[in-house]
Design a protein around this motif. Structure first.
Motif, short mmCIF file in Angstrom:
data_model
loop_
_atom_site.label_atom_id
_atom_site.label_comp_id
_atom_site.label_asym_id
_atom_site.label_seq_id
_atom_site.Cartn_x
_atom_site.Cartn_y
_atom_site.Cartn_z
N SER A 1 23.39 12.64 28.35
CA SER A 1 23.47 12.67 29.81
C SER A 1 24.22 11.45 30.31
CB SER A 1 22.06 12.72 30.41
OG SER A 1 21.36 13.86 29.96
N THR B 1 24.33 10.00 33.54
CA THR B 1 23.79 9.12 34.58
C THR B 1 22.28 9.25 34.62
OG1 THR B 1 24.42 10.88 36.11
CG2 THR B 1 25.82 8.96 36.06
N TYR C 1 19.21 9.50 37.93
CA TYR C 1 18.40 10.71 38.07
C TYR C 1 16.91 10.39 38.01
CZ TYR C 1 16.34 15.25 36.94
OH TYR C 1 15.56 16.38 36.95
N TYR D 1 23.25 19.60 37.31
CA TYR D 1 23.53 18.53 38.24
C TYR D 1 22.20 17.96 38.72
CZ TYR D 1 28.44 19.89 38.38
OH TYR D 1 29.74 20.17 38.05
N ASN E 1 21.30 15.92 41.02
CA ASN E 1 20.99 15.79 42.45
C ASN E 1 21.41 17.02 43.22
OD1 ASN E 1 23.71 15.39 42.14
ND2 ASN E 1 23.89 13.81 43.71
N PHE F 1 23.74 20.02 44.42
CA PHE F 1 25.18 20.28 44.54
C PHE F 1 25.84 19.43 45.62
CE2 PHE F 1 23.10 24.26 43.13
CZ PHE F 1 23.60 24.27 41.83
N ASN F 2 25.17 18.37 46.07
CA ASN F 2 25.72 17.49 47.09
C ASN F 2 25.84 16.07 46.54
OD1 ASN F 2 25.77 19.46 49.26
ND2 ASN F 2 23.54 19.26 49.30
N PRO G 1 27.58 12.57 44.69
CA PRO G 1 28.21 12.30 43.39
C PRO G 1 27.59 13.15 42.29
CG PRO G 1 27.63 10.25 44.51
CD PRO G 1 26.99 11.36 45.28
N LYS G 2 28.40 13.43 41.25
CA LYS G 2 27.92 14.22 40.14
C LYS G 2 26.95 13.40 39.29
CE LYS G 2 32.16 16.96 39.68
NZ LYS G 2 33.29 17.31 38.79
N THR H 1 25.27 14.12 35.92
CA THR H 1 25.23 15.08 34.82
C THR H 1 24.02 14.80 33.94
OG1 THR H 1 27.64 15.14 34.83
CG2 THR H 1 26.52 16.07 32.91
#
Length: 221
Positions: free
Chosen positions: A5, A7, A11, A163, A165, A167-168, A170-171, A173
């Motif tokens: 992953s 980030t 998360y 994703y 967070n 779909f809004n 920064p990505k 992953t």
């Protein structure tokens, strides 16, 4: 697809609870493997003298074990989770809270444990081909490795990307590994675990999502 992953810390900083620093400590009166508060408790680990939790977050299961006399190391990658847990539980006899990534910690520590476990934690979100040999190397002879997370979607196995967070923004992953009980068994055998017990514990309501529960042992030397 990346095998790690990208980030994770961002998360997990917002994971359970995420309402701020003034959230009261959760109860540590029970050890819960499932999302439905049913099934086995701490006894599923046997009677370890030492234990390591991978992805401890709130640390309530680790605190529960420490209160039963186990020397517990509770590990999490998130700075927010670790700081919150230390605010709640610092000074609990037998509890050591560590800020670290699971594979890095297992690769660098010299300590061995009677039990290593993950409750909806790092064992779900780490490539098992990276994690399992490290866990095996840190278990005492006859030690137990146990983990639990949501049951997989039938037929959809392997690393799942999402994703973190929604779909809004920064990505973020995030990967988690989804396998059937039979596939987890094969993975554990490949990495020299024995006496493997893997299965799905159904939810109290059969229409709800069950819990995949896995337990395996380091062979006696």
């Amino acid at each position: 697809m990346p095998r790690v992953s990208q980030t994770l810390e961002q998360y997990w900083d917002t994971y359970k609870p995420s309402r701020g620093d003034d959230v009261p400590a959760p109860s540590a009166n029970v050890f819960e493997w499932t999302q439905h508060s049913h099934g086995p408790g701490a006894e599923w680990l046997g009677n370890p003298a030492t234990a390591l939790e991978l992805g401890a977050a709130e640390c309530k299961e680790a605190v529960h074990l420490a209160r039963r006399g186990v020397q517990v190391t509770a590990l999490d990658f998130s700075t927010v989770q670790i700081n919150r847990a230390r605010t709640w539980w610092e000074g609990t006899p037998g509890l050591h809270i560590v800020h670290a990534e699971a594979c890095h910690y297992l690769d660098t520590t010299q300590q061995r444990f009677d039990a290593i476990y993950s409750v909806w934690g790092a064992a779900w979100f780490t490539d098992p081909d990276l994690l399992f040999p490290l866990v095996r190397s840190r278990l005492n002879s006859g030690g137990v490795f146990a983990f639990a997370h949501a049951e997989p979607l039938e037929g959809l196995y392997g690393p799942e990307g999402m994703y973190g967070n929604g779909f809004n923004g920064p990505k973020l992953t995030v990967l988690r590994w989804s396998h059937s009980p039979e596939q987890w068994t094969d993975l554990l055998k490949r990495h020299d675990f024995a006496d493997i017990d893997a299965g799905i514990l159904p939810a109290p309501d059969p229409d709800h999502v069950g819990t995949l529960m896995v337990r395996a042992y380091a062979p006696h030397s």
